[in-house]
Design a protein around this motif. Structure first.
Motif: not given
Ligand SMILES: Cc1ncc(COP(=O)(O)O)c(C=O)c1O
Length: 379
Positions: A153, A88, A155, A190, A217, A84-85, A187, A159, A26, A226, A109
């Motif tokens: 939440y 979150n 985004s 992007y 990312s 980012t994950s 989030d 995504n 993505s 990361r 996502y």
């Molecule tokens: C909306 C969204 N948030 C977070 C992530 C994860 O990001 P990261 O690789 O920074 O943990 C993704 C990964 O596809 C994503 O699409």
């Protein structure tokens, strides 16, 4: 409660490094270490850096650089995370308790589907509407965000749709969160991956209920480091830090150092420009390919993100279609069902043109076999 499988992430981690053509990504094609040195990262100096623990919520230098992106912040508003994950995840852990409600847009996502449910929170989804350029379905939104909702939440850019919310839509979302006393988790990983349009505005600063997450990312093209972060009210961020201590302690030391090069304002602009350029280069061939199926694929105009989320005119479930493409063509894409919306596919467009072309040829070879596909005619 048991943790449900994160379907999309599991399918990707099982297959993305095994298939010949991975079009499930993505983000934009990744930057190399050499490219980072060309932006000023000092590899020689890094060689002599003792590989000890780094500052667990991000070094002061990195957080200071990040404050420049978020007006009115100081370093206490920011926590650096493993992607980012992780940001979150920490936000969900702190904002929610068992019995609380959370609202989640779909398609999405879907990272924040499993964790809240695992500790007993309830998720109410609200749809984004394909027929109105992926604007939230406002009736659905108002139903999903109630007095019981503690976290919403979003985004943005989204995504998988790539759509960007209008200012009015942003205000409406924030006002509703304020009215019901929920936190908004925006989030924004992007932001910076817009193809032609202006930079997407951040939710940051619109309300003290807003928490923003982001990272290197996607638009920066550096997922391998990361590095992500959250920006929020100081007391909320401090609580997240306490959770962080238990989970991973903190980010990787070298990644923190390299991230400083990436987020330095002039370099950030260079990396965003690189992303824009790659998207521009790839758009035409992607659209020509999609349109070459005589209306079998429908989609909204591309706004942001290195992917297209396309509706296809067949009753075949998206996972079945994706499995056929995977096993017969050694090519991976994402089924809409993993993103909360059946009848769609997400296809990457952030890679090298030749690679994408061959991947698409292989996807097309399976699409051609569908009974519904009548080239150039009615479907
Ligand atoms: C909306 C969204 N948030 C977070 C992530 C994860 O990001 P990261 O690789 O920074 O943990 C993704 C990964 O596809 C994503 O699409």
């Amino acid at each position: 409660m048991k943790m449900e499988t994160f379907e999309m992430e599991r399918m990707q981690s099982t297959w993305e490094n095994v298939v010949e053509y991975d079009l499930s990504e993505s983000g934009i094609r990744a930057v190399s270490l050499r490219e980072l040195t060309e932006l000023g990262f000092d590899l020689e100096e890094a060689m002599d850096t003792p590989l000890g623990y780094s500052q667990s919520n991000g070094t002061i230098e990195l957080r200071e650089l990040l404050t420049e992106q978020y007006p009115g912040t100081s370093i206490e508003n920011i926590e650096v995370t493993n992607g980012t994950s992780e940001a979150n995840y920490l936000v969900a852990l702190v904002a929610l308790q068992g019995g609380d409600d959370m609202a989640l847009e779909v398609p999405n996502y879907m990272q924040l589907w499993g964790p809240p449910r695992s500790f007993g929170a309830r998720i109410n989804t609200f749809p984004l509407d394909f027929t109105s350029s992926w604007e939230p379905d406002w009736d659905g939104f108002e139903r999903a965000v109630s007095e019981k909702t503690r976290l919403v939440y979003i985004s943005n850019p989204n995504n998988p749709t790539g759509a960007v919310l209008s200012r009015d839509a942003m205000r409406r979302i924030v006002e509703r969160c304020e009215r019901v006393g929920a936190y908004l988790l925006a989030d924004e990983v992007y932001i910076g991956a817009e193809r032609e349009r202006e930079r997407t505005p951040s939710f940051w600063g619109m309300s003290d209920r807003v928490i923003v997450t982001s990272g290197l990312s996607k638009a920066y093209g550096i997922p391998g480091l990361r590095i992500g972060w959250m920006v929020g009210p100081k007391d909320f961020v401090t609580e997240c830090w306490s959770q962080h201590d238990y989970i991973t302690i903190g980010p990787n030391k070298l990644s923190d150092i390299m991230a400083r090069t990436a987020v330095e304002p002039a370099n950030r602009k260079r990396l965003y420009d690189r992303t824009r350029e790659i998207l521009r280069q790839n758009l035409k061939s992607m659209q020509e390919w999609l349109d070459g199926f005589g209306g079998f694929f429908t989609y909204t105009p591309h706004e942001a993100g290195a992917f297209y989320f396309v509706k296809y005119a067949s009753e075949v479930p998206s996972l079945e279609l994706v499995r056929n493409i995977l096993h017969r063509q050694s090519t991976l894409i994402i089924p809409g069902s993993h993103l909360g919306m059946e009848g769609f596919l997400r296809i990457w467009m952030g890679g090298k043109p030749d690679f994408l072309q061959e991947g698409r040829r292989r996807i097309g070879a399976e699409i051609e076999k569908l009974p519904e596909l009548v080239r150039g005619g009615d479907l």
